[in-house]
Design a protein around this motif. Structure first.
Motif, mmCIF file in Angstrom:
data_model
loop_
_atom_site.group_PDB
_atom_site.id
_atom_site.type_symbol
_atom_site.label_atom_id
_atom_site.label_comp_id
_atom_site.label_asym_id
_atom_site.label_seq_id
_atom_site.Cartn_x
_atom_site.Cartn_y
_atom_site.Cartn_z
ATOM 1 N N GLN A 155 -12.555 27.962 -34.925
ATOM 2 C CA GLN A 155 -10.815 28.474 -34.082
ATOM 3 C C GLN A 155 -9.690 29.053 -35.179
ATOM 4 O O GLN A 155 -9.436 29.988 -34.875
ATOM 5 C CB GLN A 155 -10.067 26.964 -34.897
ATOM 6 N N ARG A 156 -10.460 28.923 -36.657
ATOM 7 C CA ARG A 156 -10.090 29.841 -37.787
ATOM 8 C C ARG A 156 -11.018 31.409 -37.391
ATOM 9 O O ARG A 156 -9.305 31.706 -38.192
ATOM 10 C CB ARG A 156 -10.423 29.178 -39.435
ATOM 11 N N MET A 159 -7.177 33.266 -35.660
ATOM 12 C CA MET A 159 -6.643 33.402 -36.085
ATOM 13 C C MET A 159 -5.946 34.044 -37.119
ATOM 14 O O MET A 159 -5.357 34.403 -37.619
ATOM 15 C CB MET A 159 -5.774 32.157 -36.807
ATOM 16 N N GLN A 164 -8.858 39.899 -33.674
ATOM 17 C CA GLN A 164 -7.864 39.942 -32.383
ATOM 18 C C GLN A 164 -8.014 40.890 -30.922
ATOM 19 O O GLN A 164 -8.902 42.293 -31.150
ATOM 20 C CB GLN A 164 -6.699 39.665 -32.488
ATOM 21 N N PHE A 195 -4.017 25.875 -29.120
ATOM 22 C CA PHE A 195 -3.606 25.461 -30.739
ATOM 23 C C PHE A 195 -2.817 24.459 -31.198
ATOM 24 O O PHE A 195 -2.019 25.076 -31.781
ATOM 25 C CB PHE A 195 -3.459 27.750 -30.611
ATOM 26 N N PHE A 216 -2.648 35.764 -30.700
ATOM 27 C CA PHE A 216 -3.111 35.105 -31.194
ATOM 28 C C PHE A 216 -2.040 34.832 -32.415
ATOM 29 O O PHE A 216 -1.562 33.516 -32.899
ATOM 30 C CB PHE A 216 -4.527 34.363 -31.524
ATOM 31 N N VAL A 217 -2.398 35.347 -33.509
ATOM 32 C CA VAL A 217 -1.617 36.065 -35.087
ATOM 33 C C VAL A 217 -0.245 35.496 -34.156
ATOM 34 O O VAL A 217 0.458 34.833 -35.289
ATOM 35 C CB VAL A 217 -1.784 36.854 -35.102
ATOM 36 N N LEU A 220 0.773 32.371 -33.072
ATOM 37 C CA LEU A 220 0.914 31.240 -34.167
ATOM 38 C C LEU A 220 2.994 31.611 -35.137
ATOM 39 O O LEU A 220 3.164 30.402 -35.227
ATOM 40 C CB LEU A 220 0.067 31.634 -35.286
ATOM 41 N N TYR A 288 -4.149 30.753 -42.500
ATOM 42 C CA TYR A 288 -2.900 30.967 -41.387
ATOM 43 C C TYR A 288 -1.413 31.162 -42.014
ATOM 44 O O TYR A 288 -0.914 32.480 -41.897
ATOM 45 C CB TYR A 288 -2.399 29.843 -40.600
#
Length: 421
Positions: A155-156, A159, A164, A195, A216-217, A220, A288
């Motif tokens: 998962q990390r 991010m 990506q 997430f 995804f970033v 976030l 993150y």
């Protein structure tokens, strides 16, 4: 210079100009982290086990997951009841659009590029699908590989700015293969579910969120932005006193559990209270934070709201005393095992920002004003020395009452000795 030499030079320059790589896109959204940031902590921007997209594709250290990704592709094809001939045209039609999302020219040839997109996108769809379905969807093979530490690292890795795929191509593949399966939610909803830990504001996964998710970033970052974005100012703040220094002047720090937006700080100057939403400091926070700031440096230099927050945190936290203070106030849970403030102090290093949130700018200016106001110094000393805890407060109150009674007694004695005529 002779005519022949001039003609030769012109030919050489034209050849050099023609050999230039084409610009990848007028508006890319996936970037390599700038070198000044990468040098500070390379591992914060580099995947540990999983490569997604072209930047880390082929990295020998990440090859263990490639077989797992291929297995997911096989099961994805079976679940979708499609074949490769059905899937590849979707990727082919979008190849140029995907390439344009990257700020760097991608050197992979068409064959390798299309294969990479298909393998990586189908892996993400399968991973999110299984996460949504829960235990029933995980295979015995998954249970061997997806240990808790591995799942957390995966998962990390998803991010990281350099790791990506554009959101639209994964969604496009999902919609082609699963849109007919009525029991499945949208891919956006699957993504929000995967997430959800970071979605502290409980933002709803609308089928077509606006503005659209880039990757995804970007999602976030959206999780952490306030609903209403403050205006920006070009004014700079170069210094704010630390939490311990402000505490010494009587400023009260309070954990704000009513607000779920991490960036939503509030200062009541008259009451001398700074409310800060709860935050956990651990390795994930650092990853993150660094990637959000790198993304804003590259894509949102004039709307760097997450960067504002971490810069203000850097101002407030200078030493172990500050970490300890915010911990005692319930604002910060320190999952790093000690009160070392090094990683917070280095977050803003090499960050270039031209504008700041007007709300944060005002908070910074008021904090400086609060610290430098002379009256807060002696009031804080009074509170600390005489009312610092219940015992001090009780004894101070008793002494004051005794002094008042003594004064009254003295006045009464004087009056009795010198009565008015």
């Amino acid at each position: 210079m002779g005519e022949y030499q001039r003609a030769t030079l012109v030919t050489n320059i034209i050849s050099a100009l023609e050999s230039l790589d084409p610009l990848s896109s007028p508006e890319p959204c996936i970037y390599k982290v700038p070198d000044p940031l990468r040098k500070l902590k390379k591992e914060a921007y580099s995947p540990q086990i999983l490569s997604i997209g072209p930047f880390h594709h082929g990295n020998e250290k990440l090859q263990n997951m490639e077989k797992h990704k291929l297995r997911y592709l096989k099961e994805f094809i079976e679940r979708a009841n499609k074949n490769l001939e059905d899937l590849l045209p979707v990727i082919e039609d979008s190849e140029e659009s995907v390439r344009q999302c990257y700020a760097e020219t991608i050197s992979l040839n068409r064959y390798d590029f299309l294969k990479m997109i298909l393998v990586d996108a189908s892996f993400i769809v399968e991973l999110f699908y299984r996460n949504w379905r829960g235990a029933a969807a995980w295979t015995s093979y998954d249970k061997v590989l997806l240990k808790p530490w591995l799942a957390a690292t995966m998962q990390r890795d998803l991010m990281l700015l350099e790791n990506q795929l554009p959101f639209f191509i994964i969604k496009k593949l999902f919609d082609l293969t699963f849109s007919s399966q009525g029991d499945l939610p949208s891919f956006t909803k699957l993504t929000f579910e995967y997430f959800k830990f970071f979605n502290t504001q409980k933002l709803p996964p609308n089928p077509e969120p606006e503005p659209r998710i880039m990757h995804f970033v970007d999602l976030l970052r959206r999780f952490y932005l306030p609903e209403s974005l403050p205006k920006r100012t070009a004014k700079k703040v170069k210094h704010v006193y630390s939490a311990a220094q402000l505490d010494g002047k009587g400023l009260k720090f309070m954990a704000d559990h009513s607000r779920h937006c991490l960036l939503d700080l509030d200062l009541d100057y008259k009451k001398g209270v700074l409310k800060i939403p709860h935050i956990t400091l651990d390795d994930t926070t650092e990853f993150y934070a660094r990637n959000l700031m790198a993304f804003e440096q590259c894509h949102y230099p004039n709307a760097a709201y997450a960067t504002d927050y971490f810069i203000l945190l850097d101002f407030l936290i200078k030493s172990e005393k500050d970490v300890d203070l915010l911990g005692r106030k319930g604002i910060m849970v320190n999952g790093l095992g000690n009160n070392d403030a090094t990683f917070i102090n280095s977050l803003a290093t090499s960050i270039v920002y031209s504008t700041m949130s007007t709300k944060y700018y005002d908070i910074c200016i008021q904090l400086k004003k609060f610290y430098e106001d002379p009256k807060h110094g002696w009031l804080a000393s009074l509170r600390r020395d005489y009312f610092g805890n219940p015992w001090k407060a009780a004894s101070t109150t008793a002494v004051v009452i005794l002094l008042i009674l003594t004064l009254i007694q003295a006045v009464c004695s004087i009056i009795s000795v010198h009565p008015h005529h």
